[in-house]
Write an enzyme that holds these catalytic residues in place. Structure first.
Site, PDB file in Angstrom:
ATOM      1  N   ARG A  37       0.859  -1.342  -0.136  1.00  0.00           N
ATOM      2  CA  ARG A  37       0.195  -0.137  -0.135  1.00  0.00           C
ATOM      3  C   ARG A  37       0.766   1.195   0.038  1.00  0.00           C
ATOM      4  O   ARG A  37       1.836   1.314   0.794  1.00  0.00           O
ATOM      5  CB  ARG A  37      -0.862   0.191   1.099  1.00  0.00           C
ATOM      6  CG  ARG A  37      -1.887  -1.107   1.417  1.00  0.00           C
ATOM      7  CD  ARG A  37      -2.864  -0.837   0.479  1.00  0.00           C
ATOM      8  NE  ARG A  37      -3.969  -1.989   0.540  1.00  0.00           N
ATOM      9  CZ  ARG A  37      -4.239  -3.008  -0.266  1.00  0.00           C
ATOM     10  NH1 ARG A  37      -3.762  -3.005  -1.578  1.00  0.00           N
ATOM     11  NH2 ARG A  37      -5.240  -4.081  -0.100  1.00  0.00           N
ATOM     12  N   GLU A  38       0.639   2.265  -0.855  1.00  0.00           N
ATOM     13  CA  GLU A  38       1.266   3.616  -0.716  1.00  0.00           C
ATOM     14  C   GLU A  38       0.377   4.364  -0.112  1.00  0.00           C
ATOM     15  O   GLU A  38      -0.941   4.728  -0.449  1.00  0.00           O
ATOM     16  CB  GLU A  38       1.436   3.872  -2.234  1.00  0.00           C
ATOM     17  CG  GLU A  38       2.523   3.051  -3.009  1.00  0.00           C
ATOM     18  CD  GLU A  38       2.458   3.389  -4.440  1.00  0.00           C
ATOM     19  OE1 GLU A  38       1.389   4.167  -4.858  1.00  0.00           O
ATOM     20  OE2 GLU A  38       3.378   3.004  -5.243  1.00  0.00           O
ATOM     21  N   GLU A  96      -6.919  34.696   3.407  1.00  0.00           N
ATOM     22  CA  GLU A  96      -7.276  34.296   2.123  1.00  0.00           C
ATOM     23  C   GLU A  96      -8.242  35.359   1.581  1.00  0.00           C
ATOM     24  O   GLU A  96      -8.261  35.569   0.299  1.00  0.00           O
ATOM     25  CB  GLU A  96      -7.757  32.998   1.875  1.00  0.00           C
ATOM     26  CG  GLU A  96      -6.567  32.025   1.839  1.00  0.00           C
ATOM     27  CD  GLU A  96      -6.742  30.554   1.397  1.00  0.00           C
ATOM     28  OE1 GLU A  96      -8.018  30.418   0.831  1.00  0.00           O
ATOM     29  OE2 GLU A  96      -5.999  29.760   1.535  1.00  0.00           O
ATOM     30  N   GLY A 115      -8.476   6.111   0.114  1.00  0.00           N
ATOM     31  CA  GLY A 115      -7.845   5.107  -0.611  1.00  0.00           C
ATOM     32  C   GLY A 115      -6.434   5.142  -0.759  1.00  0.00           C
ATOM     33  O   GLY A 115      -5.762   4.074  -0.634  1.00  0.00           O
ATOM     34  N   GLU A 140       3.758  33.280   1.556  1.00  0.00           N
ATOM     35  CA  GLU A 140       4.533  34.168   0.536  1.00  0.00           C
ATOM     36  C   GLU A 140       4.430  33.308  -0.665  1.00  0.00           C
ATOM     37  O   GLU A 140       4.724  33.910  -1.681  1.00  0.00           O
ATOM     38  CB  GLU A 140       6.070  34.110   1.104  1.00  0.00           C
ATOM     39  CG  GLU A 140       6.786  32.577   1.258  1.00  0.00           C
ATOM     40  CD  GLU A 140       8.271  32.879   1.789  1.00  0.00           C
ATOM     41  OE1 GLU A 140       8.903  31.937   1.475  1.00  0.00           O
ATOM     42  OE2 GLU A 140       8.464  34.004   2.428  1.00  0.00           O
TER      43      GLU A 140
END
Length: 186
Positions: A37-38, A96, A115, A140
């Protein structure tokens, strides 16, 4: 549910960056076989649905390198180490958009891509907005345009795929649902 659990046998960090870490894990599957699994580890994030006193939704337009395009989104940002999600939400809203708000209301927390990643976004609604004269600065490496649009205009942006991310689509669906429920109770 035990019959669904994968047991980690080994874990190797293959990347550590400014925002994420990536691991490759050897796992034992429920049927006894093994697999890899990653896994992307992320500190978590917040997203804010700012609604002005006039009922407009405050959005940000910014370039997203992974997509190689400009997108319109609700304000959002990652949790800093040791920072509570609500504090992050207030900080990101001001940085923001240049707005502060009255009490924020938590809507839901959700995984973005379970997943392969553990990123958890905490979604808030911000109302009673007031413009701040000396608002906190953007990071920045962050450049945004602020938009104030009606819900109908936001939905048109979604239809034109200028809004193309799940958190913003979810937020707009939430606002639509709240409007519909409010209309039923009047």
């Amino acid at each position: 549910m035990e019959h669904l659990i994968e047991k980690t046998l080994a874990k190797e960090k293959i990347f550590s960056g400014k925002v994420i870490e990536v691991y490759v894990e050897d796992v034992q599957l429920p049927n006894g076989k093994t697999s890899k699994r990653e896994v992307v580890k992320h500190p978590g994030a917040v997203a804010v649905i700012p609604v002005t006193n006039e009922g407009k939704v405050v959005l940000v337009r910014q370039y997203r390198k992974a997509m190689e395009r400009v997108l319109v989104e609700i304000p959002a940002g990652k949790l800093e180490k040791g920072e509570e999600p609500l504090a992050t939400a207030h900080r990101e809203l001001e940085e923001e958009t240049g707005y502060r708000c009255g009490p924020m209301r938590h809507v839901v927390s959700f995984y973005t891509s379970p997943g392969f990643a553990d990123e958890l976004i905490h979604l808030y609604v911000a109302e009673q907005l007031t413009k701040v004269e000396n608002a906190a600065s953007l990071d920045e490496d962050e450049f945004v345009d602020v938009l104030e649009v009606t819900l109908e205009e936001a939905l048109a942006l979604l239809e034109r795929q200028e809004i193309y991310d799940a958190k913003t689509a979810y937020a707009l669906q939430y606002l639509q649902l709240q409007r519909a429920l409010g209309a039923k109770h009047e």
